[in-house]
Write a protein that holds these residues in place. Structure first.
Motif, short mmCIF file in Angstrom:
data_model
loop_
_atom_site.label_atom_id
_atom_site.label_comp_id
_atom_site.label_asym_id
_atom_site.label_seq_id
_atom_site.Cartn_x
_atom_site.Cartn_y
_atom_site.Cartn_z
N LYS A 1 0.83 -1.21 0.00
CA LYS A 1 0.00 0.00 0.00
C LYS A 1 0.87 1.26 0.00
CE LYS A 1 -2.00 1.03 3.87
NZ LYS A 1 -2.94 0.98 5.03
N VAL A 2 1.89 1.28 0.84
CA VAL A 2 2.79 2.43 0.91
C VAL A 2 3.53 2.62 -0.41
CG1 VAL A 2 4.84 3.37 2.03
CG2 VAL A 2 3.05 2.32 3.40
N ARG A 3 3.95 1.51 -1.01
CA ARG A 3 4.67 1.59 -2.28
C ARG A 3 3.80 2.25 -3.37
NH1 ARG A 3 5.63 -1.03 -7.13
NH2 ARG A 3 3.81 -2.38 -6.83
N LYS B 1 4.07 8.12 -11.03
CA LYS B 1 4.47 6.91 -11.75
C LYS B 1 3.34 5.91 -11.91
CE LYS B 1 9.33 7.31 -10.42
NZ LYS B 1 10.46 6.69 -9.68
N VAL B 2 2.26 6.07 -11.16
CA VAL B 2 1.04 5.30 -11.39
C VAL B 2 -0.13 6.27 -11.34
CG1 VAL B 2 1.99 3.18 -10.35
CG2 VAL B 2 0.59 4.73 -8.96
N GLY B 3 -1.25 5.87 -11.92
CA GLY B 3 -2.41 6.75 -11.99
C GLY B 3 -3.40 6.53 -10.87
N LYS B 4 -4.49 7.29 -10.93
CA LYS B 4 -5.50 7.24 -9.88
C LYS B 4 -6.21 5.89 -9.84
CE LYS B 4 -9.14 10.10 -7.86
NZ LYS B 4 -9.91 11.37 -7.99
N ALA B 5 -6.38 5.25 -10.99
CA ALA B 5 -7.05 3.95 -11.01
C ALA B 5 -6.26 2.92 -10.22
CB ALA B 5 -7.25 3.49 -12.46
N GLU C 1 -7.43 1.16 -6.66
CA GLU C 1 -7.47 -0.29 -6.54
C GLU C 1 -6.71 -0.76 -5.30
OE1 GLU C 1 -8.69 -4.05 -7.38
OE2 GLU C 1 -9.29 -2.20 -8.38
N ALA C 2 -5.56 -0.16 -5.04
CA ALA C 2 -4.78 -0.52 -3.86
C ALA C 2 -5.50 -0.12 -2.57
CB ALA C 2 -3.40 0.14 -3.92
#
Length: 609
Positions: A192-194, A203-207, A211-212
């Motif tokens: 989750k922290v990652r 580096k990752v989006g809201k989707a 999800e996380a």
């Protein structure tokens, strides 16, 4: 039996002496409540008829006055995972009450807001003062004089302190807090922290982030990290206000239901008509409050309780301060590492031995007051036992001799740390606290230039613009209770964590709060006096060198004394107007210092006792 540690004895005695006049006034108050007005004997026929008009099958028993009537104060709502299980509790409690000849009624409901939902949003400005609103709602609920006992249904951050503060005004009533338990474990905390930090870096989006988060917070029950909600449950255990080891049993299980049933039976047994009267106001005494501080330190609990515990104590006529916390922290070893202080969550903590292990270890080593008046038994000894079902019957067994998981729980002889990790800092910027349970010791001292902000959104804008790529003390001021209700600044955690991971020396300094789940970044918080009204944090300027040192207990601006004295505080930013914040203007204007509990209602209450 090991003698009580001399520092614990000395701090307790100091609190007793400091509190003596106020505590006596409080005890006199609740005795008057028992004898002169807040019970059914004082009600007229019309009053009483109103009180049982809709009681259905319990009407005759309530009317006769021959049995305890239990008031249920509930924080139920079905939006929040921790409170959703409470929807069915009242009917189960009524059935359990009838089993022992008592009755129960829902006395009232209290609001239950979630910092997890409002974190970083405008609604967070209402969060801290929701505690005092809950206290007032609890008092209204119990004001009908219809009850001889109380069950308080609440778990999360402000709800338990608010329920206790309100119920302590009716401290002549025997009272038990009834938890709902944590949700089963979901996505691993490290993952989750990652994902959060990857999102902060773009580096990752809201989707992917959603999800996380949905895999982490996925069902009924409290969040499983060791923040303020689960620290609440720990404290209620170690103060003896739960049924033993009731805190961390999952919702919807047979054991959870039997613990609630047992709480109902027990509150009926400790009323004033029997030979084991245990009023709340006598259970919450100086020793119980010291036990709560010790539990907080031994388990690496939430920094928010450096505000809530002084408020709870004041409601019982007891005065504590952060010096008490700091002196106890010096002698209390850290026995638990629960996320964010470690990898495992509260379910792992419970499986490793949980509160039964913690309480037994502390008692056996003279690090806890055994001789407190608990709601369950003679003293705290039975809180070192684990509940289980034997042919569907609830029984308690001894805690394990050894920790079942040394990555979660360690003995006093081999702790994670020799001290509790909560430190008092003081200097020319005021007084504040820092929690270092999850902070690398190499980062316990940070000396760096300040970057000064008046809200957390501006911090994040600076981070995204690359303006914080340096050793930095991030200062966020005008975040105190009088300025804007003292919101948590947990929204900053991923960004500050990214800066630290990039090799910079980073710390947060604020007159606001950090999350109860504050972690690896040093955070000097609750700085008092706050910026609004002239607190010295208002004198800081961009580029000033600030020193935050958890080793020496120092928080100071390294500015020449004449220049420092000549500086004037800045004009505070205009307050926002949204989400009902303006309705709490009276609370903000009358709030006490954070070290006193940041309460707008307790000083006025004390003046009338």
């Amino acid at each position: 039996m090991t003698d009580l540690h001399p520092t614990i004895a000395a701090v307790t005695e100091r609190i007793v002496q400091r509190s003596a006049p106020r505590r006596q006034k409080y005890l006199d108050l609740i005795r008057r409540g028992r004898d002169a007005g807040t019970n059914r004997d004082q009600l007229s026929c019309g009053n009483l008829a109103h009180g049982f008009a809709a009681a259905e099958e319990d009407k005759g028993v309530i009317r006769s006055g021959g049995a305890m009537n239990i008031g249920i104060v509930t924080s139920y709502n079905d939006m929040l995972s921790a409170h959703q299980p409470y929807g069915r509790y009242p009917e189960a409690i009524k059935i359990a009450a009838r089993e022992v000849g008592a009755t129960a009624q829902v006395a009232g409901g209290v609001p239950a807001m979630c910092d997890g939902v409002t974190q970083g949003q405008a609604g967070m400005d209402l969060s801290l003062f929701s505690r005092d609103t809950i206290a007032l709602a609890t008092a209204v609920s119990l004001s009908h004089a219809m009850f001889e006992g109380v069950l308080l249904l609440g778990i999360c951050d402000k709800i338990v302190p608010g329920l206790l503060i309100g119920a302590l005004r009716f401290g002549h009533l025997p009272t038990i807090l009834v938890p709902g338990g944590p949700m089963p474990s979901g996505l691993a905390n490290k993952e989750k922290v990652r994902i959060r930090q990857l999102y902060a870096e773009g580096k990752v989006g809201k989707a992917e982030l959603l999800e996380a988060e949905a895999a982490s917070y996925h069902g009924a029950g409290t969040c499983t990290f060791y923040g303020t909600a689960n620290s609440n449950q720990m404290m209620m255990e170690i103060m003896g206000l739960h049924m033993p080891n009731a805190a961390f049993v999952n919702p919807g299980t047979k054991l959870r239901g039997e613990l609630t049933r047992a709480a109902t039976h027990r509150v009926a047994a400790i009323g004033w008509d029997g030979d084991d009267y245990r009023p709340l106001g006598e259970c919450v005494d100086e020793k119980a409050i010291v036990n709560a501080i010790i539990g907080l330190l031994a388990t690496g609990g939430s920094t928010n309780h450096a505000i809530h515990l002084p408020a709870i104590a004041r409601a019982a006529g007891i005065t504590i301060d952060w010096t008490d916390f700091a002196e106890l922290s010096d002698v209390i070893p850290l026995l638990a590492r629960v996320y964010p202080n470690g990898a495992g969550d509260v379910n792992n903590f419970q499986a490793a031995g949980g509160m039964a292990w913690i309480i037994t270890q502390l008692l056996d080593n003279g690090l806890l007051h055994r001789d407190i008046k608990t709601v369950a038994r003679a003293d705290l000894t039975d809180y070192g036992k684990e509940p289980t079902l034997d042919n569907d019957a609830l029984v308690w067994k001894d805690a394990p001799d050894q920790s079942r998981d040394l990555t979660m729980l360690r003995p006093v002889s081999d702790p994670f740390s020799a001290d509790g990790g909560m430190r008092l800092l003081s200097g020319n910027l005021g007084r504040c606290i820092i929690k270092v349970s999850a902070v690398d010791p190499a980062r316990w001292t940070i000396e760096a230039p300040a970057r000064v902000f008046h809200n957390q959104d501006d911090v994040l804008k600076a981070f995204k613009a690359g303006a914080l790529e340096q050793d930095v003390i991030v200062v966020v001021r005008f975040q105190g209770p009088r300025a804007n209700g003292m919101p948590e600044l947990h929204k900053l955690t991923p960004a500050l964590g990214v800066l630290q991971d990039r090799g910079f020396k980073v710390a947060l300094l604020t007159d606001g709060r950090m999350s109860g789940a504050s972690g690896k970044v040093p955070a000097a918080i609750h700085l008092s006096p706050e910026a609004l009204g002239g607190g010295p944090i208002g004198k800081l300027r961009d580029g000033d060198i600030v020193r935050v040192c958890a080793r020496t207990g120092v928080v100071e601006a390294l500015v020449d004394a004449p220049e420092w004295a000549a500086r004037e505080a800045p004009v505070p930013p205009p307050p926002p107007y949204d989400t009902g914040r303006e309705l709490f203007a009276l609370f903000r204007h009358h709030s006490d210092l954070a070290e006193e509990g940041a309460s707008p209602i307790l000083a006025a209450m004390e003046a009338e006792i």
